[in-house]
Design a protein around this motif. Structure first.
Motif, mmCIF file in Angstrom:
data_model
loop_
_atom_site.group_PDB
_atom_site.id
_atom_site.type_symbol
_atom_site.label_atom_id
_atom_site.label_comp_id
_atom_site.label_asym_id
_atom_site.label_seq_id
_atom_site.Cartn_x
_atom_site.Cartn_y
_atom_site.Cartn_z
ATOM 1 N N GLU A 196 22.834 20.360 112.317
ATOM 2 C CA GLU A 196 22.617 21.253 111.176
ATOM 3 C C GLU A 196 23.818 21.324 110.242
ATOM 4 O O GLU A 196 23.815 22.074 109.268
ATOM 5 C CB GLU A 196 22.279 22.657 111.701
ATOM 6 C CG GLU A 196 20.979 22.691 112.495
ATOM 7 C CD GLU A 196 20.784 24.000 113.254
ATOM 8 O OE1 GLU A 196 21.600 24.938 113.043
ATOM 9 O OE2 GLU A 196 19.833 24.089 114.056
ATOM 10 N N LYS A 197 24.854 20.549 110.569
ATOM 11 C CA LYS A 197 26.073 20.453 109.741
ATOM 12 C C LYS A 197 26.686 21.832 109.474
ATOM 13 O O LYS A 197 26.928 22.234 108.343
ATOM 14 C CB LYS A 197 25.780 19.740 108.420
ATOM 15 C CG LYS A 197 25.255 18.327 108.590
ATOM 16 C CD LYS A 197 25.102 17.616 107.257
ATOM 17 C CE LYS A 197 24.434 16.254 107.408
ATOM 18 N NZ LYS A 197 25.014 15.411 108.459
ATOM 19 N N ARG A 198 26.908 22.564 110.562
ATOM 20 C CA ARG A 198 27.515 23.890 110.480
ATOM 21 C C ARG A 198 28.525 24.064 111.606
ATOM 22 O O ARG A 198 28.600 23.241 112.526
ATOM 23 C CB ARG A 198 26.442 24.977 110.588
ATOM 24 C CG ARG A 198 25.658 24.942 111.889
ATOM 25 C CD ARG A 198 24.709 26.116 112.026
ATOM 26 N NE ARG A 198 23.880 26.017 113.224
ATOM 27 C CZ ARG A 198 24.269 26.375 114.438
ATOM 28 N NH1 ARG A 198 25.506 26.874 114.640
ATOM 29 N NH2 ARG A 198 23.455 26.255 115.477
ATOM 30 N N GLN A 199 29.298 25.141 111.519
ATOM 31 C CA GLN A 199 30.253 25.468 112.569
ATOM 32 C C GLN A 199 29.515 26.017 113.787
ATOM 33 O O GLN A 199 28.654 26.894 113.661
ATOM 34 C CB GLN A 199 31.254 26.519 112.064
ATOM 35 C CG GLN A 199 32.302 26.945 113.078
ATOM 36 C CD GLN A 199 33.341 25.881 113.332
ATOM 37 O OE1 GLN A 199 33.756 25.181 112.406
ATOM 38 N NE2 GLN A 199 33.775 25.759 114.565
ATOM 39 N N ALA A 200 29.829 25.503 114.952
ATOM 40 C CA ALA A 200 29.205 26.015 116.179
ATOM 41 C C ALA A 200 29.693 27.435 116.461
ATOM 42 O O ALA A 200 30.839 27.792 116.191
ATOM 43 C CB ALA A 200 29.539 25.099 117.349
ATOM 44 N N VAL A 201 28.807 28.234 117.000
ATOM 45 C CA VAL A 201 29.133 29.604 117.430
ATOM 46 C C VAL A 201 28.888 29.679 118.936
ATOM 47 O O VAL A 201 27.744 29.698 119.388
ATOM 48 C CB VAL A 201 28.283 30.652 116.690
ATOM 49 C CG1 VAL A 201 28.632 32.055 117.184
ATOM 50 C CG2 VAL A 201 28.491 30.533 115.189
#
Length: 269
Positions: free
Chosen positions: A259-264
């Motif tokens: 999803e091309k986002r920072q992992a949480v």
């Protein structure tokens, strides 16, 4: 006057400052006792995920305070030899306390790290130095041994045995550029950028899984003690399995990349 200051410039990051600049933050017991208490408290502060250690003024830590050593607690009625033993035990406990901290510790070495100050920097997990920093195993220059507070254990593991032998036996200064070249520090920056660099590095670490970071720190240190590769690999594997099987961190990392986002990381299933 508080000889140890704590600041929290970013969420989950604590900066611990040795605050006796007029004595180059020397290791007087008036400083070391509150330092030990402070780092033990921070270790159990679950809001802190990474720690930066630095010194006020122009020095990181100049080692033993030869003018005002301060008072060792709980030594009333003891004779000089026992007080000396208790003194070394207290300083040893400070070095060991950094290793035992749950959080990674980054030393921002803003100036001279001499004798015990060099040992203090080696007790931290990551070292960043300013261009004005230098290091000295000072005991040999004072007619003593250069070995103190774990130095003969930690320095060879940081830079190799031959370099450590030469530095400890000659008592010469190792300036920032050489320290970076031989691996004593991971990077050297301008003095004005030092603290910001250390805080940014700490902030980056806080984004990852808490058990992942804690187990990585433990495993790196235990690797220095490991008697064999197979023994150490077994410990590494157990840590990896613990986080893999007890959390959904791996699945979250995979989703985040897609999803091309920072992992949480939630650190739970």
């Amino acid at each position: 006057m508080d000889f140890v200051l704590v600041d929290k410039p970013k969420p989950n990051v604590a900066v611990v400052t040795l605050n006796r600049p007029e004595r180059m933050n020397a290791m007087a017991f008036d400083v070391m006792v509150p330092l030990k208490e402070t780092i033990e408290q921070i270790s159990h502060d679950n809001e802190v995920r990474a720690v930066v250690l630095t010194g006020a003024g122009k020095g990181f830590c100049s080692g033993a305070d030869q003018v005002a050593a301060g008072r060792v607690p709980y030594t009333e009625g003891l004779t000089r030899p026992t007080i000396a033993l208790r003194s070394m035990e207290l300083l040893d406990d400070v070095v060991n306390a950094f290793r035992k901290m749950h959080q990674p510790v980054i030393s921002a070495i803003n100036g001279p790290a001499i004798g015990g100050g060099l040992c203090l920097s080696l007790a931290t997990d990551i070292r960043i130095a300013s261009t004005t920093a230098y290091f000295r195993a000072a005991g040999i220059n004072n007619g003593l041994t250069a070995s103190e507070l774990g130095l003969s254990y930690l320095l060879p593991r940081a830079i190799g045995s031959s370099r450590a032998f030469e530095i400890m036996l000659t008592g010469r200064d190792v300036h920032a550029e050489e320290a970076e070249r031989i691996g004593l520090v991971s990077r050297v920056v301008e003095p004005s950028a030092l603290l910001d660099e250390a805080i940014a590095l700490a902030d980056r670490i806080t984004a990852f899984s808490r058990p992942g970071i804690e187990l990585t720190k433990r495993t790196l240190w235990s690797g220095l003690d490991a008697a064999s590769l197979s023994q150490h690999m077994n410990q590494e594997g157990l840590g990896q399995l613990l986080v893999r099987l007890m959390t959904d961190n791996f699945e979250e990392a995979t989703r985040a990349r897609k999803e091309k986002r920072q992992a949480v990381f939630r650190d739970k299933l």
